[in-house]
Design an enzyme around this catalytic site. Structure first.
Site, PDB file in Angstrom:
ATOM      1  N   HIS A   1      -7.117  -2.178   5.489  1.00 25.76           N
ATOM      2  CA  HIS A   1      -6.283  -1.175   6.138  1.00 25.76           C
ATOM      3  C   HIS A   1      -6.858   0.202   5.807  1.00 25.76           C
ATOM      4  O   HIS A   1      -7.832   0.309   5.079  1.00 25.76           O
ATOM      5  CB  HIS A   1      -4.839  -1.343   5.638  1.00 25.76           C
ATOM      6  CG  HIS A   1      -3.835  -0.568   6.429  1.00 25.76           C
ATOM      7  ND1 HIS A   1      -3.788  -0.587   7.797  1.00 25.76           N
ATOM      8  CD2 HIS A   1      -2.813   0.242   6.024  1.00 25.76           C
ATOM      9  CE1 HIS A   1      -2.796   0.192   8.196  1.00 25.76           C
ATOM     10  NE2 HIS A   1      -2.193   0.714   7.149  1.00 25.76           N
TER      11      HIS A   1
ATOM     12  N   ASP B   1      -0.134  -4.446   5.918  1.00 25.72           N
ATOM     13  CA  ASP B   1      -0.854  -3.898   7.073  1.00 25.72           C
ATOM     14  C   ASP B   1      -2.332  -4.262   6.961  1.00 25.72           C
ATOM     15  O   ASP B   1      -2.966  -3.932   5.962  1.00 25.72           O
ATOM     16  CB  ASP B   1      -0.730  -2.371   7.100  1.00 25.72           C
ATOM     17  CG  ASP B   1       0.688  -1.923   7.386  1.00 25.72           C
ATOM     18  OD1 ASP B   1       1.585  -2.787   7.406  1.00 25.72           O
ATOM     19  OD2 ASP B   1       0.892  -0.714   7.586  1.00 25.72           O
TER      20      ASP B   1
ATOM     21  N   HIS C   1       1.518   3.858   1.822  1.00 24.99           N
ATOM     22  CA  HIS C   1       1.894   4.654   2.985  1.00 24.99           C
ATOM     23  C   HIS C   1       3.415   4.794   2.938  1.00 24.99           C
ATOM     24  O   HIS C   1       4.123   3.847   2.581  1.00 24.99           O
ATOM     25  CB  HIS C   1       1.470   3.961   4.293  1.00 24.99           C
ATOM     26  CG  HIS C   1       0.022   4.183   4.632  1.00 24.99           C
ATOM     27  ND1 HIS C   1      -0.670   3.422   5.553  1.00 24.99           N
ATOM     28  CD2 HIS C   1      -0.863   5.112   4.169  1.00 24.99           C
ATOM     29  CE1 HIS C   1      -1.924   3.871   5.642  1.00 24.99           C
ATOM     30  NE2 HIS C   1      -2.067   4.887   4.808  1.00 24.99           N
TER      31      HIS C   1
ATOM     32  N   ASP D   1       5.888   4.698   4.902  1.00 28.02           N
ATOM     33  CA  ASP D   1       6.805   3.736   5.539  1.00 28.02           C
ATOM     34  C   ASP D   1       6.874   2.402   4.803  1.00 28.02           C
ATOM     35  O   ASP D   1       7.640   1.515   5.177  1.00 28.02           O
ATOM     36  CB  ASP D   1       6.415   3.523   7.018  1.00 28.02           C
ATOM     37  CG  ASP D   1       4.984   3.062   7.208  1.00 28.02           C
ATOM     38  OD1 ASP D   1       4.088   3.564   6.498  1.00 28.02           O
ATOM     39  OD2 ASP D   1       4.740   2.196   8.072  1.00 28.02           O
ATOM     40  N   HIS D   2       6.085   2.249   3.727  1.00 28.81           N
ATOM     41  CA  HIS D   2       6.144   1.012   2.941  1.00 28.81           C
ATOM     42  C   HIS D   2       6.658   1.246   1.528  1.00 28.81           C
ATOM     43  O   HIS D   2       6.955   0.297   0.811  1.00 28.81           O
ATOM     44  CB  HIS D   2       4.759   0.363   2.867  1.00 28.81           C
ATOM     45  CG  HIS D   2       4.316  -0.215   4.169  1.00 28.81           C
ATOM     46  ND1 HIS D   2       4.244  -1.563   4.415  1.00 28.81           N
ATOM     47  CD2 HIS D   2       3.963   0.405   5.335  1.00 28.81           C
ATOM     48  CE1 HIS D   2       3.851  -1.761   5.663  1.00 28.81           C
ATOM     49  NE2 HIS D   2       3.674  -0.587   6.242  1.00 28.81           N
TER      50      HIS D   2
ATOM     51  N   HIS E   1       0.844  -1.196   0.000  1.00 29.62           N
ATOM     52  CA  HIS E   1       0.000   0.000   0.000  1.00 29.62           C
ATOM     53  C   HIS E   1       0.878   1.244   0.000  1.00 29.62           C
ATOM     54  O   HIS E   1       2.075   1.176   0.292  1.00 29.62           O
ATOM     55  CB  HIS E   1      -0.972  -0.002   1.184  1.00 29.62           C
ATOM     56  CG  HIS E   1      -0.317   0.051   2.530  1.00 29.62           C
ATOM     57  ND1 HIS E   1       0.492  -0.950   3.009  1.00 29.62           N
ATOM     58  CD2 HIS E   1      -0.358   0.991   3.516  1.00 29.62           C
ATOM     59  CE1 HIS E   1       0.916  -0.635   4.217  1.00 29.62           C
ATOM     60  NE2 HIS E   1       0.417   0.546   4.545  1.00 29.62           N
TER      61      HIS E   1
END
Ligand SMILES: [Zn+2]
Length: 310
Positions: A143, A215, A66, A68-69, A64
């Site tokens: 998520h 997530d 975000h 941090d990914h 996804h």
């Protein structure tokens, strides 16, 4: 590293990195290929630190969008270009992944020495090529952003070929052997009889399957998707004590990860994506093992031998 089929964990923290844990990133190395699942910031430093290098056949799967990914994707592509990579890289992710790459490339004005083949994924088969030794499937996870879980599936391996049996049935070494190895029946030039590959080869061996949740909350859709996985890598952001946070932020507790692994009849569970509030995760592992004993916790630079699993 015992075999040529390993999972390398590079980032096992959620949201923010800690001294011990980087942001989400893992790599499955299989023969001469590598498949990334998420690339948090700083991923390329860990990959280089582990001595993996970037020259293998490579596909990158993003769960996804975000930060941090996905932010580390840019660094990985740039490092590959610095190394003058020429082989194409496949990037797969939710809607927006193509824009993310193109926009950043144009703002940061970085050129690449190789093609990026970027694809937006939908549930189902997302990667398979005739020459590849594995395929990847996607399923929607639950998520706060459009988010996918993946299954990495090793292709079925042909059973052992017995040359002595071939010769006994009057089939000489050469093109006929190769036909049999590809599953075709052939006519024996000596006896004129049709020979079935089964007479010469053992049964094909089933490939291993690795599930990667990204997530998510646990869902019945994911339970189906991960049915029978040899290894399941699951969101384990929280312990029982923070169940409320798991509900609110659409993550899972280690116990919930274990419950899903049990229902899906996975063989092994690896917990990851731990909240930075936990310095040690032994409590999370203990809570998961009450439900699913075959559980371990990922940590950065852990190398997990998949060929060795049973
Ligand atoms: Zn995350």
């Amino acid at each position: 590293m015992g075999s040529n089929f390993n999972i390398h964990f590079f980032g096992t923290s959620s949201a923010v990195p800690t001294k011990e844990r980087g942001l989400s990133c893992l790599t499955i190395t299989y023969e001469n290929s590598m498949a990334f699942f998420d690339c948090g910031e700083g991923s390329q430093r860990s990959v280089l630190g582990a001595g993996l290098g970037f020259n293998k056949d490579c596909n990158i799967f993003i769960t996804h969008l975000h930060g941090d990914h996905v932010i580390g994707l840019l660094g990985i592509l740039q490092t590959m270009a610095m190394n003058r990579r020429e082989k194409q890289v496949g990037v797969f992710g939710p809607e927006g992944i193509i824009d993310f790459i193109r926009t950043n490339q144009s703002i940061l004005r970085f050129g690449l020495t190789f093609d990026v083949m970027a694809r937006e994924v939908k549930p189902g088969l997302v990667y398979d090529e005739e020459n590849s030794r594995y395929r990847v499937f996607a399923q929607k996870s639950k998520h706060s952003a459009l988010s996918f879980a993946y299954v990495f599936e090793e292709k079925e391996k042909p059973g052992r070929f017995h040359p002595e049996k071939a010769l006994k049935l009057g089939i000489p070494e050469g093109p006929l052997w190769s036909k049999i190895q590809h599953g075709e029946s052939v006519k024996s030039p000596k006896t004129g009889k049709v020979v079935d590959p089964k007479q010469i080869m053992e049964k094909p061996r089933k490939g291993k399957r690795i599930g990667i949740s990204g997530d998510t909350r646990p869902t019945s859709l994911l339970e189906q998707f991960f049915k029978g996985c040899d290894v399941l890598i699951f969101d384990s952001t929280y312990s029982d004590e923070h169940q409320e946070n798991a509900l609110e932020n659409l993550h899972s507790t280690s116990r919930e990860a274990a419950m899903l692994a049990k229902k899906a009849r996975a063989k092994n569970l690896i917990l990851t994506h731990f909240s930075a509030r936990y310095r040690r995760v032994s409590n999370l592992v203990r809570q998961a093992r009450e439900v699913f004993p075959n559980t371990i916790a990922a940590k950065d630079f852990l190398v997990y031998d998949v060929a060795d699993t049973s």
